[in-house]
Design a protein around this motif. Structure first.
Motif, PDB file in Angstrom:
ATOM      1  N   ASN A  65      -7.346  -7.050 -12.152  1.00  0.00           N
ATOM      2  CA  ASN A  65      -8.131  -6.729 -10.963  1.00  0.00           C
ATOM      3  C   ASN A  65      -7.797  -5.355 -10.421  1.00  0.00           C
ATOM      4  O   ASN A  65      -8.680  -4.600 -10.036  1.00  0.00           O
ATOM      5  N   VAL A  66      -6.491  -5.040 -10.364  1.00  0.00           N
ATOM      6  CA  VAL A  66      -6.090  -3.726  -9.860  1.00  0.00           C
ATOM      7  C   VAL A  66      -6.649  -2.630 -10.771  1.00  0.00           C
ATOM      8  O   VAL A  66      -7.183  -1.625 -10.297  1.00  0.00           O
ATOM      9  N   MET A  69     -10.464  -2.350 -10.219  1.00  0.00           N
ATOM     10  CA  MET A  69     -10.965  -1.905  -8.916  1.00  0.00           C
ATOM     11  C   MET A  69     -10.408  -0.551  -8.478  1.00  0.00           C
ATOM     12  O   MET A  69     -10.609  -0.149  -7.339  1.00  0.00           O
ATOM     13  N   THR A  70      -9.710   0.155  -9.362  1.00  0.00           N
ATOM     14  CA  THR A  70      -9.222   1.494  -9.003  1.00  0.00           C
ATOM     15  C   THR A  70      -9.834   2.526  -9.955  1.00  0.00           C
ATOM     16  O   THR A  70     -10.205   2.187 -11.083  1.00  0.00           O
ATOM     17  N   PRO A  71      -9.948   3.776  -9.508  1.00  0.00           N
ATOM     18  CA  PRO A  71     -10.675   4.783 -10.289  1.00  0.00           C
ATOM     19  C   PRO A  71      -9.984   5.113 -11.619  1.00  0.00           C
ATOM     20  O   PRO A  71      -8.757   5.255 -11.664  1.00  0.00           O
ATOM     21  N   VAL A  74      -7.871   8.311 -11.524  1.00  0.00           N
ATOM     22  CA  VAL A  74      -6.496   8.203 -11.034  1.00  0.00           C
ATOM     23  C   VAL A  74      -5.597   7.638 -12.135  1.00  0.00           C
ATOM     24  O   VAL A  74      -4.464   8.090 -12.331  1.00  0.00           O
ATOM     25  N   PHE A  78      -2.416   9.493 -13.784  1.00  0.00           N
ATOM     26  CA  PHE A  78      -1.145   8.768 -13.765  1.00  0.00           C
ATOM     27  C   PHE A  78      -0.505   8.846 -15.163  1.00  0.00           C
ATOM     28  O   PHE A  78       0.630   9.332 -15.324  1.00  0.00           O
TER      29      PHE A  78
ATOM     30  N   TYR B 188       1.507   7.776  -7.741  1.00  0.00           N
ATOM     31  CA  TYR B 188       0.309   7.160  -8.291  1.00  0.00           C
ATOM     32  C   TYR B 188       0.257   5.654  -8.073  1.00  0.00           C
ATOM     33  O   TYR B 188      -0.826   5.080  -7.971  1.00  0.00           O
ATOM     34  N   THR B 189       1.444   5.007  -7.971  1.00  0.00           N
ATOM     35  CA  THR B 189       1.423   3.589  -7.617  1.00  0.00           C
ATOM     36  C   THR B 189       0.864   3.439  -6.205  1.00  0.00           C
ATOM     37  O   THR B 189      -0.004   2.596  -5.951  1.00  0.00           O
ATOM     38  N   LEU B 192      -2.941   4.036  -6.414  1.00  0.00           N
ATOM     39  CA  LEU B 192      -3.709   2.914  -6.964  1.00  0.00           C
ATOM     40  C   LEU B 192      -3.795   1.781  -5.943  1.00  0.00           C
ATOM     41  O   LEU B 192      -4.853   1.179  -5.756  1.00  0.00           O
ATOM     42  N   TYR B 195      -6.360   2.674  -3.245  1.00  0.00           N
ATOM     43  CA  TYR B 195      -7.734   2.473  -3.732  1.00  0.00           C
ATOM     44  C   TYR B 195      -8.051   0.983  -3.828  1.00  0.00           C
ATOM     45  O   TYR B 195      -9.153   0.542  -3.490  1.00  0.00           O
ATOM     46  N   PHE B 196      -7.054   0.214  -4.297  1.00  0.00           N
ATOM     47  CA  PHE B 196      -7.271  -1.231  -4.438  1.00  0.00           C
ATOM     48  C   PHE B 196      -7.539  -1.859  -3.067  1.00  0.00           C
ATOM     49  O   PHE B 196      -8.433  -2.695  -2.917  1.00  0.00           O
TER      50      PHE B 196
END
Lengths: 219, 241
Positions: A65-66, A69-71, A74, A78, B188-189, B192, B195-196
């Motif tokens: 899910n993470v 639902m994240t771009p 990114v 990362f 970045y954690t 993320l 954004y989540f």
């Protein structure tokens, strides 16, 4: 100011081979390899989620899910900064594969859920091993209905490949931008890039639409 | 780790600014996308080949040419025609046109899924074309289209991240600044997770819209009773008693 024509055919012919090269060696390459990774990993995720004990399957669900639902931009950045020594193209292929695997696993999950309960019961009655139940009974039936949905994700991945710009991979849009910057004219390169995408994605989506109709009739 | 948290606290106002830009792009893009989707979705159902054809060309063009290409076209090529847009306007236009084209297919499909009896009933009641659409058909189609529009909204939110390459200080940009002060894994954690969280909030909001749309059609609880757990629990208790 506008001494040069709005559209310069010489520039268009000059840039076209550069664009096609980047298109084939990067855009199509990433689409094909990442689709393969996503299709395989997505199936593994879907099966693992269904046949693992509850805490593990919940964890897989949360992580997917993470990721979903994240771009992807990114996620690309990362991985790019974590693995600075790695080839950016390789990072791109792997991240696209993982990102789309989480989408495809949902498609597989729906396909697996759609296999009638009687099929599971029959496999138990025939005392098939877990492995054979999945491999010979469930997966073949689940896969058929998923083909069009997977195809649509491949197209959307194809149109997402320009996000690779973020990690300096020279796919077709970056090739166009570089040419535009060096020659002070963006219109030909960027317009042609749009046409290349349109001419390759539109016929493919028509084909998948037809496939969808055909599978719907025969089911 | 704790010094990273201090850095995060120091950078927090900037990160909030970044979230602000990301939200402006998301909300602005979504508003434009909704208008484009409804307009093109309605046009695509006309019998007139000219209107329908125009809608189809628009839809296939903006779906088929990739968001980043559209972004670059608006940013680099449009100034050649004497139209200079700010970076944020370019972002909103590209996101709105691209996702609006995807949304148009959702709108068209949902309108087509409203049962034929509803259309016939409006004819029987001799409602005008406008009344038929806005009072009977669209409210039912709206409830059908919300789940797909939610997916598109999350896609749009994720699409805003690419806008940072045309020099916008959005959340992705601020996360990259945080990375330079702390380290990649930490920054970045955090990024993320932010954004989540944004995506989850948007999903919750859209689910509330769906409950409301269904309630207006006489299906399911009102939003208020769906939100108050105590009242539904007491009702369940009464049911058992």
């Amino acid at each position: 100011m506008n001494s040069r024509p709005l559209w310069d055919w010489d520039a268009a012919w000059e840039v076209l081979p550069l664009l096609l090269e980047a298109f084939i060696t990067v855009t199509l390459y990433v689409t094909v390899v990442s689709s393969f990774i996503a299709a395989v990993l997505g199936l593994v995720l879907a099966i693992a989620r269904r046949s693992s004990p509850r805490p593990i399957s919940a964890l897989i669900g949360l992580v997917s899910n993470v990721i979903r639902m994240t771009p992807i931009v990114v996620q690309l950045l990362f991985a790019y900064y974590i693995f600075l020594d790695a080839e950016p193209l390789l990072i791109g292929v792997i991240i696209f594969g993982i990102h789309y695997a989480t989408y495809m696993s949902e498609v597989y999950r729906a396909g697996i859920d759609a296999v009638p309960a009687g099929q599971w019961e029959a496999a138990t009655a025939l005392s098939m091993s877990r492995r054979r139940t999945w491999g010979a009974v469930i997966v073949p039936q689940a896969l058929r209905a998923t083909v069009p949905a997977l195809g649509n994700y491949v197209i959307s991945m194809f149109k997402d490949t320009p996000f690779l710009i973020a990690i300096t991979v020279t796919e077709v849009v970056r090739a166009a931008q570089t040419y535009g910057g060096n020659h002070f004219t963006y219109i030909e390169a960027i317009t042609l890039t749009g046409l290349i995408f349109l001419l390759s994605s539109y016929p493919t989506s028509l084909l998948i639409g037809r496939l969808e109709k055909r599978l719907a009739y025969t089911n | 780790m704790s010094e990273h948290l201090i850095k995060l606290r120091d950078a927090w106002p900037q990160i909030l600014d970044g979230i602000g830009i990301t939200l402006v792009l998301t909300v602005g893009g979504a508003a434009l996308a909704l208008v484009v989707a409804i307009a093109l979705g309605l046009l695509a159902r006309f019998d007139n080949i000219l209107l329908r054809g125009t809608a189809r060309v628009f839809i296939e063009f903006f779906r088929g040419t990739s968001l980043v290409v559209q972004l670059f076209w608006l940013y680099f090529v449009l100034p050649r025609f004497g139209v200079e847009l700010s970076a944020i306007a370019v972002g909103i236009f590209a996101l709105g046109l691209n996702y609006g084209a995807y949304g148009a297919e959702v709108v068209r499909g949902s309108l087509n899924s409203v049962p034929a009896g509803q259309w016939e009933a409006t004819t029987a009641l001799s409602l005008s074309r406008t009344q038929r659409m806005w009072r009977v058909i669209f409210p039912q189609a709206w409830a059908l289209m919300i789940p797909s529009l939610t997916n598109l909204l999350i896609q749009l939110l994720k699409g805003t991240a690419i806008v940072s390459i045309i020099a916008m200080a959005d959340l992705t940009f601020m996360i990259d600044k945080l990375r330079q002060d702390t380290d990649t894994f930490f920054a970045y954690t955090v990024g993320l997770l932010l954004y989540f969280a944004l995506a989850s909030l948007l999903t919750l909001g859209m689910n509330a819209l769906e409950i409301r749309a269904k309630h207006k059609l006489g299906r399911g609880d009102s939003l208020r009773s769906a939100l108050s757990f105590s009242s539904s629990a007491s009702r369940a208790g009464k049911g058992v008693a």
